[in-house]
Design a protein around this motif. Structure first.
Motif, PDB file in Angstrom:
ATOM      1  N   SER A  84     -20.161 -15.583 -34.564  1.00 38.89           N
ATOM      2  CA  SER A  84     -21.206 -16.089 -33.682  1.00 38.89           C
ATOM      3  C   SER A  84     -22.181 -14.958 -33.390  1.00 38.89           C
ATOM      4  O   SER A  84     -21.779 -13.796 -33.277  1.00 38.89           O
ATOM      5  N   HIS A  86     -23.630 -14.862 -30.586  1.00 42.88           N
ATOM      6  CA  HIS A  86     -23.401 -14.622 -29.156  1.00 42.88           C
ATOM      7  C   HIS A  86     -21.998 -14.040 -28.991  1.00 42.88           C
ATOM      8  O   HIS A  86     -21.038 -14.745 -28.693  1.00 42.88           O
ATOM      9  N   THR A  87     -21.911 -12.739 -29.235  1.00 42.46           N
ATOM     10  CA  THR A  87     -20.642 -12.055 -29.090  1.00 42.46           C
ATOM     11  C   THR A  87     -20.911 -10.583 -28.868  1.00 42.46           C
ATOM     12  O   THR A  87     -22.064 -10.130 -28.932  1.00 42.46           O
ATOM     13  N   THR A  91     -17.278  -7.344 -32.338  1.00 45.00           N
ATOM     14  CA  THR A  91     -16.849  -8.381 -33.292  1.00 45.00           C
ATOM     15  C   THR A  91     -17.380  -8.043 -34.676  1.00 45.00           C
ATOM     16  O   THR A  91     -16.673  -8.158 -35.682  1.00 45.00           O
ATOM     17  N   THR A 132     -15.703 -16.446 -31.659  1.00 47.69           N
ATOM     18  CA  THR A 132     -15.479 -15.778 -30.372  1.00 47.69           C
ATOM     19  C   THR A 132     -15.203 -16.821 -29.307  1.00 47.69           C
ATOM     20  O   THR A 132     -15.999 -17.744 -29.113  1.00 47.69           O
ATOM     21  N   LEU A 134     -15.640 -17.483 -26.167  1.00 45.06           N
ATOM     22  CA  LEU A 134     -16.576 -16.832 -25.249  1.00 45.06           C
ATOM     23  C   LEU A 134     -16.482 -17.375 -23.824  1.00 45.06           C
ATOM     24  O   LEU A 134     -16.324 -18.575 -23.628  1.00 45.06           O
ATOM     25  N   ASP A 158     -11.825 -13.649 -32.173  1.00 45.04           N
ATOM     26  CA  ASP A 158     -12.127 -12.718 -31.090  1.00 45.04           C
ATOM     27  C   ASP A 158     -11.893 -13.477 -29.788  1.00 45.04           C
ATOM     28  O   ASP A 158     -12.775 -14.187 -29.305  1.00 45.04           O
ATOM     29  N   TRP A 316     -24.316  -8.781 -22.889  1.00 46.88           N
ATOM     30  CA  TRP A 316     -24.637  -7.899 -24.021  1.00 46.88           C
ATOM     31  C   TRP A 316     -25.993  -7.239 -23.832  1.00 46.88           C
ATOM     32  O   TRP A 316     -26.677  -6.960 -24.814  1.00 46.88           O
TER      33      TRP A 316
END
Ligand code: PLP
Length: 370
Positions: A84, A86-87, A91, A132, A134, A158, A316
């Motif tokens: 992804s 968005h991680t 990762t 992930t 998340l 993850d 992040w």
């Protein structure tokens, strides 16, 4: 006096259970039981029971867990792994540092990796998917597993943020060949420093992890037949984590309660998109590692809340993986770009009171004149 609600109060990650933690440290350290002792083994057994998996190994942090996993998976130069965007950068770096190529793909409305985007990114070099889990939510694992099966890919999760979350009753961390969990202090199950867990699905992989984390040494014989490293979970940390694990269900319950309060207080505010509510989840049981919303005029909202004493965080530092152009990423991922222009995390932890939550709700709504 104005109320202050920090995003996360690091000292309280110690002071809230200080008496018990100091007792544990005293007990373990006075025995000189610092490395690879019975507390570590007990924790590995107990957390495996909690997750519903067979094999767990305490390691130094979740990034190491991922690196060890990818090294055992034996990636070849040019092997592509879909992740992804968005991680955390970890990762991707764990794949890159083990010879593979991380390929970030787009996200769905809930911020999780989008199965259709996974499908579109598959090439003849693709070998694996690393979803992930998340914000304390598990991905749509039925679809991801179906894609993996169809294209003969393996899965490494993850699950750094996923401990305790489930999809159709099955825990994050149990869907692939390996999974990584983080005990970074701000993670839901936090230690007093770095810590991580590597979950293996296969006994053979697990035995290899146990050797690689300890210089390649065989625990029983001391024999070394392959190159290893040092990435062990400290015994004192394991003892503290084991104690905190025994109270973990209450922690999740409280986080879900806070999420429900946010849901009730903010769902009529149409300037916001909220994460899925704890009560309406169908296949998902979320543990709310984070409460990440999408907000119109996000930056102004952040500044306004700061002025009102409320700490927020943009995950992040506002950078999705594909935004790291200097690292060679060139993907165009419009859903993620939109998401990252609006995302912001509200305080979500066991330190905040109901009054704090109501105060946050009131200030968020008043920013939009609601
Ligand atoms: C925290 C986190 C990591 C890294 O965990 P460490 O234990 O700090 O190495 C990796 N991936 C995700 C999604 C995380 O949230």
């Amino acid at each position: 006096m104005k109320r202050k609600v920090p995003f996360f109060e690091y000292p309280r990650a110690f002071t809230d259970d200080k008496t018990q933690v100091l007792e544990i440290i005293d007990k373990v350290a006075s025995r000189g039981a610092f490395i690879m002792q019975k507390e570590l083994r007990a924790f590995e057994v107990n957390i495996a029971k909690f997750i519903g998996c067979e094999y767990t190994s305490g390691v130094a942090n979740a990034t190491d867990a991922l690196e060890v996993a990818w090294s055992i998976a034996n990636l070849q130069e040019g092997d592509e792994v879909i992740i992804s965007t968005h991680t955390m950068l970890a990762t991707a770096s764990a794949i890159k540092l083990n010879g593979g190529t991380p390929v970030p793909v787009d996200i769905g409305g809930d911020g999780m990796i989008d199965p259709d985007s996974i499908q579109l990114a598959i090439t003849d070099r693709t070998v694996a998917i690393c979803p992930t889990q998340l914000n304390g939510r598990t991905c749509d694992m039925d679809r991801i597993k179906e894609i993996a099966r169809r294209y003969n890919l393996f899965i490494i999760e993850d699950a750094a943020q996923g401990l305790g979350s489930t999809y159709k009753g099955k825990s994050a961390g149990t869907f692939g060949r390996f999974a990584a969990i983080s005990f970074y202090p701000a993670k839901i199950l936090g230690s007093l420093g770095d810590g991580g867990l590597l979950i293996s699905n296969l006994q053979e992989d697990h035995e290899k992890v146990m050797r690689l984390r300890d210089h390649g040494r065989d625990e029983q014989t001391g024999n070394v037949s392959e190159w290893g490293r040092n990435t062990r979970l400290d015994n004192i940390q394991a003892a503290i984590l084991d104690f905190r694990l025994s109270k973990y269900v209450d922690v999740i319950e409280r986080r879900r309660e806070v999420a429900q309060m946010y849901q009730e207080g903010l769902s009529n505010n149409h300037n916001l998109i909220l994460p899925p509510a704890p009560t309406s989840q169908g296949s998902h049981y979320d543990v709310y590692q984070n409460y990440e919303i999408q907000a119109e005029k996000r930056d102004e909202l952040k500044a306004y809340l700061a002025k009102e004493g409320i700490g927020t965080l943009i995950q992040w530092g506002g950078m999705a993986i594909h935004h790291f152009r200097d690292l060679g990423f060139d993907q165009e991922l419009p859903n993620a770009d939109m998401f990252f222009s609006k995302c912001i995390m509200l305080p979500m932890n066991t330190f905040i009171s109901n009054e704090d939550v109501h105060y946050i709700i009131e200030k968020v709504n008043s920013f939009y004149s609601i």
